[in-house]
Scaffold this motif. Structure first.
Motif, mmCIF file in Angstrom:
data_model
loop_
_atom_site.group_PDB
_atom_site.id
_atom_site.type_symbol
_atom_site.label_atom_id
_atom_site.label_comp_id
_atom_site.label_asym_id
_atom_site.label_seq_id
_atom_site.Cartn_x
_atom_site.Cartn_y
_atom_site.Cartn_z
ATOM 1 N N VAL A 175 -35.942 -52.930 36.109
ATOM 2 C CA VAL A 175 -36.604 -51.917 35.273
ATOM 3 C C VAL A 175 -35.586 -51.310 34.317
ATOM 4 O O VAL A 175 -34.421 -51.094 34.687
ATOM 5 C CB VAL A 175 -37.222 -50.800 36.146
ATOM 6 C CG1 VAL A 175 -38.025 -49.831 35.277
ATOM 7 C CG2 VAL A 175 -38.100 -51.376 37.235
ATOM 8 N N ALA B 232 -42.721 -48.047 38.340
ATOM 9 C CA ALA B 232 -42.980 -49.465 38.073
ATOM 10 C C ALA B 232 -43.623 -50.139 39.286
ATOM 11 O O ALA B 232 -44.497 -51.001 39.138
ATOM 12 C CB ALA B 232 -41.676 -50.173 37.701
ATOM 13 N N VAL C 63 -40.196 -53.948 32.150
ATOM 14 C CA VAL C 63 -40.214 -54.381 33.545
ATOM 15 C C VAL C 63 -40.140 -55.901 33.559
ATOM 16 O O VAL C 63 -40.937 -56.585 32.906
ATOM 17 C CB VAL C 63 -41.500 -53.915 34.266
ATOM 18 C CG1 VAL C 63 -41.527 -54.440 35.698
ATOM 19 C CG2 VAL C 63 -41.594 -52.395 34.252
ATOM 20 N N LEU D 286 -40.056 -46.334 31.160
ATOM 21 C CA LEU D 286 -39.606 -47.496 31.925
ATOM 22 C C LEU D 286 -38.914 -48.513 31.025
ATOM 23 O O LEU D 286 -38.128 -49.330 31.507
ATOM 24 C CB LEU D 286 -40.793 -48.164 32.640
ATOM 25 C CG LEU D 286 -41.194 -47.598 34.003
ATOM 26 C CD1 LEU D 286 -41.524 -46.118 33.943
ATOM 27 C CD2 LEU D 286 -42.384 -48.365 34.572
#
Length: 910
Positions: free
Chosen positions: A721, A588, A702, A699
């Protein structure tokens, strides 16, 4: 011969003689004792200190260096600057004194037609340490020079050490005689151990050969140390100042006039209308300023190129000083417009012939530099206003000299240069206490030196790690990119006392395996945690993983059970959930970095990061706060690419190929010849040794939490995240729902509704304040009517519980105005708020002109009352105020007012 050709011939000469050409390292290295790389040998320190095994026996480099101890003296001599390039050749246990002397002498004296520099032998004077007869004989043998041509110098000149226990050794210098125009005649055979100051310009040192042969056990100063013995391997470290050789070979007077620096001076002459080398006192002062400009513009540009941003501490402060001194010098030369946009591109075009990154990163470099100049121009305007106020106060008091304290405050607090203070004071017919200013500057400098000295000795004692690494015989194999469980064997145990043979239950130990899946902290990524189980059943909890020297991974672990000894087979198991969470954060960070560069431009370069489980922080260069709209755009861009589920893949390639492919390399990071490039799809590419998610979809989401400043030119974004981001958003959703229910509006209407409520509260608070103040002042007329006569002076001494400082002052002035005109009047109001440790007492005394003519002073009244309220205060004779934290004696304080008025009016018994 231009500077680039001198550099090329140096490197080619040593490559022909079996040396590995090593590119210049960044000016920023992880060394607790150094702000910047300040010598060519610094990148090789781990090899000289025995912390790491050199990958080659011979090396050569042209290293970027910055030295800043005497910034204020730059330009006053013709030899010293802040940024310079040091050419060096190094031997790690290979050739020694004879080889070093032969190689240096050959390059210096070989004809230009044959690839050398062609310096006349008749002008060259070698020097040796006066207690090194071996070097003396070698110089005579190799060069054929008579002994009387070789100078013998003492420890101060010709013995080298790092300033800490470790390697050291005698030196030999090659000096060039510039002729009688630069100093008196001399007899080399009769010179003492110290180089006479009068000869420092004439006998110019161009090359220093260090024969690293001694082990120093105690270094008390440059010339006071103990030699414990000889080094097991003798090394060579040489340093040749490229700029010094350039001005000799180019027939120039000094380093500022060489081909890579003088164009900046020429541009400065064009802008200012002043002439470099004009002669006379004014000409000399201007020459110094021109040199400062040429040096500082180049140094600042090179520092910014390597990732430094202006700030108020450490590296950032040095850069800020350099930039501001360059701008200031242009102002003193008569140019008051923006100077850096005119000067820095000239330096870029010359230095960019060697350092291509100056062209590639020009947008970022110029943005940082020009923003700092703009900020300094504002500082100059503010400083001028403060200076004007100080001089007005000085004149009103009948003075003609600005104090050293004032000049120092202008310099230290407001960034206002002393020479501008001197110039402006002179224009107004005033002087400045320069001695006082210099004293305060010296005290500040000594404090800085003491702080720096306190950091000495922070070199990590790597002998224990080196011992383990040598027994291992190769680098620890890291398997963590593909595996989280790895079989290996224990190869060493280290504790605070050094290498140990075993560790038992309850011991904390640093354990080395030959193969490990554990990631050692680095590149902003936190270390893995987990367990190590041995074949004998012993179990260790891994709490941290570090790489103290290149190629070695140590696991900082607690022995939970059993006994640990080297040789046992081991299985390392990484905490997989922690690893996955950190890897998501790291991926990220790369994506956010790329998105910010898209949104803000190439200047938004990463300046630091920390990748933790479920969250990360990302620092980047920026000249101001990031608009909310940009934060939203970045977050949206990143999450769109998370949803796109891009493949994250790693490639190994040369650093040159990586940069050509568009991969970002971070400033200050140390990369090997082979680098690992992480790509998120075809979108974000960056050099990185960390662990990552396999696909961007892993992920999840975010969430950027916000951004803030952490220093001049650097912003910090914090973010969540994956699961952490989801849980945060879930809590936010619940909170929004609760507020919507409480305020009876839809979620999208919340900001408007909250804004309305806040505005209504502010309006109500203002109305309440008006009412409260009106009530307070309503008593004013009665207080004035109740004034007590003390020796013909009307005195009001009133206790106003619940009133703060502002209210007390307002009431005191109001009551004084209500006293009968023409009669002496004194008003003292004492208010108090809070209780216990939070008690605050405010005292205000107001005295009219008639009472002051009777000898009553508001200042003296406040001083008298102050001790009774646990504080103090003061002011002028008409109005004074003070305060304290003790409300237990307020009645005594009120009673004291009448007594003090009686005493002041000459009848203390009244």
């Amino acid at each position: 011969m231009d500077t680039a050709e001198i550099r090329r011939r140096f490197v080619a000469h040593f490559e022909r003689n079996g040396h590995q050409a090593v590119p210049s390292a960044s000016l920023l290295l992880d060394d607790p004792n150094l702000l910047f790389v300040n010598a060519g040998m610094v990148p090789f320190k781990p090899y000289f200190l025995g912390q790491e095994t050199p990958p080659y026996r011979r090396a050569t480099s042209v290293q970027k260096c910055v030295r800043t101890p005497d910034i204020e003296d730059v330009g006053k001599t013709t030899r010293h600057g802040t940024f310079f390039e040091m050419c060096g050749n190094f031997s790690f246990g290979d050739y020694f004194k004879q080889g070093a002397i032969e190689l240096a002498w050959e390059l210096v004296t070989r004809s230009r037609e044959d690839g050398g520099w062609g310096l006349e032998e008749s002008r060259l004077y070698p020097s040796v340490y006066d207690d090194d007869p071996e070097a003396l004989e070698l110089w005579k043998k190799i060069t054929g020079l008579p002994e009387e041509r070789i100078l013998r110098l003492g420890k101060k000149e010709n013995y080298w050490s790092m300033g800490v226990p470790g390697p050291g050794g005698p030196c030999s210098e090659i000096l060039y005689d510039r002729g009688p125009a630069y100093g008196p005649d001399f007899d080399a055979a009769r010179l003492g151990p110290d180089m006479p100051f009068a000869l420092e310009d004439r006998l110019l040192e161009i090359w220093n050969l260090v024969f690293m042969q001694d082990e120093l056990s105690a270094v008390r100063s440059k010339s006071d140390f103990d030699i414990a013995g000889s080094l097991p391997k003798k090394n060579i470290d040489t340093g040749m100042g490229l700029e010094r050789v350039a001005f000799l070979l180019q027939g120039r007077e000094n380093m500022y006039e060489i081909d890579v620096m003088f164009p900046v001076i020429e541009k400065a002459m064009e802008l200012t209308g002043r002439r470099y080398g004009a002669g006379g006192q004014q000409g000399h002062e201007d020459d110094v300023r021109f040199r400062v400009v040429a040096d500082h513009v180049r140094s600042s540009m090179m520092l910014i190129a390597d990732g430094v941003v202006p700030g108020n501490e450490a590296r950032g402060y040095v850069l800020r000083r350099l930039l501001r001194r360059a701008v200031r010098s242009m102002r003193l030369l008569g140019f008051e417009d923006r100077a850096l946009p005119e000067l820095m591109p000239v330096s870029r075009d010359k230095m960019g012939e060697t350092y291509g990154e100056l062209h590639r990163d020009w947008e970022r470099i110029s943005t940082v530099a020009y923003a700092e100049e703009d900020a300094f121009r504002q500082t100059l305007r503010a400083g001028t206003a403060i200076f004007d106020l100080a001089t007005t106060e000085l004149r009103s008091g009948g003075g003609s000299q600005l104090s050293g304290d004032k000049a120092f405050a202008l310099h230290d607090t407001y960034g206002f240069p002393i020479d501008l203070t001197l110039e402006m004071a002179s224009e107004q017919g005033l002087s400045v206490d320069e001695a006082g200013f210099r004293r305060l500057m010296t005290e500040q400098r000594e404090r800085a030196k003491a702080d720096a000295k306190a950091k000495k000795g922070q070199h990590r004692d790597a002998r224990a790690y080196r011992e383990v690494a040598d027994s291992l015989g190769r680098a620890v194999e890291f398997t963590g990119y593909t595996d989280v469980v790895t079989e290996g064997a224990v190869r060493g145990l280290v504790t605070a006392g050094g290498v140990v043979a075993s560790a038992r239950e309850g011991d904390e130990v640093e354990l080395v395996l030959d193969r490990t899946p554990f990631y050692a902290e680095g590149g902003g990524q936190l270390a893995d945690q987990g367990v190590i189980e041995l074949e004998n059943g012993a179990l260790l909890q891994v709490r941290d993983v570090q790489s103290p020297i290149t190629g070695l991974v140590v696991h900082k672990a607690l022995v939970l059970s059993g006994e640990v000894t080297p040789g046992l087979a081991a299985q390392g198991r990484v905490d997989i959930e922690r690893r996955r969470s950190i890897s998501r954060s790291h991926t990220a960070t790369h994506m956010v970095h790329k998105a910010f560069r898209e949104a803000l431009g190439e200047t938004a370069t990463q300046a630091g990061s920390e990748n933790s489980p479920g969250r990360f922080r990302f620092d980047f260069s920026a000249t101001g706060s990031v608009p909310t709209s940009v934060m939203q755009d970045v977050e949206e861009r990143v999450n769109d690419l998370v949803l796109a589920d891009l493949a994250v893949h790693a490639e190994l390639m040369s650093q040159e190929d990586a940069v050509k492919s568009g991969a970002m390399a971070l400033f200050g990071e140390k990369y090997g010849d082979q680098v690992r490039v992480i790509s998120v799809g075809d979108w974000a590419r960056e050099l990185c040794g960390g662990t990552h998610a396999h696909r961007s979809g892993q992920l999840g989401v975010v969430k950027l939490l916000g951004e803030s400043s952490i220093g001049s030119g650097v912003r910090r974004v914090e973010a969540l995240v994956g699961g952490d981001a989801y849980r945060f958003l879930a809590r936010e959703h619940v909170l929004v729902a609760q507020l919507s229910e409480a305020l009876k509006v839809r979620p999208e209407m919340l900001p408007e509704r909250v804004h309305d409520i806040v505005e209504k509260l502010r309006t109500a608070e203002k109305e309440i304040e008006k009412v409260r103040l009106a009530q307070l002042l309503a008593n004013g007329a009665q207080l004035a009517a109740d004034a007590v006569d003390v020796n013909g002076v009307k005195v009001v001494a009133h206790r106003a519980d619940g009133a703060g400082g502002g209210d007390v002052r307002t009431l005191a002035l109001d009551v004084r105005g209500r006293l009968a005109a023409g009669e002496p009047g004194v008003v003292v109001i004492i208010g108090s708020t809070g209780s216990g440790a939070d008690t605050k007492v405010a005292v205000v005394a107001a005295v009219n002109d008639q009472a002051r003519s009777r000898g009553v002073s508001a200042n003296e009244l406040v001083r008298a009352v102050g001790p009774l309220v646990g504080g103090r205060g003061g002011g002028k004779d008409d109005v004074a105020q003070g305060g304290g934290g003790d409300a237990s004696r307020l009645d005594e304080a009120i009673a004291l007012v009448g007594t003090e008025v009686a005493r002041a009016t000459g009848q203390p018994g009244a």
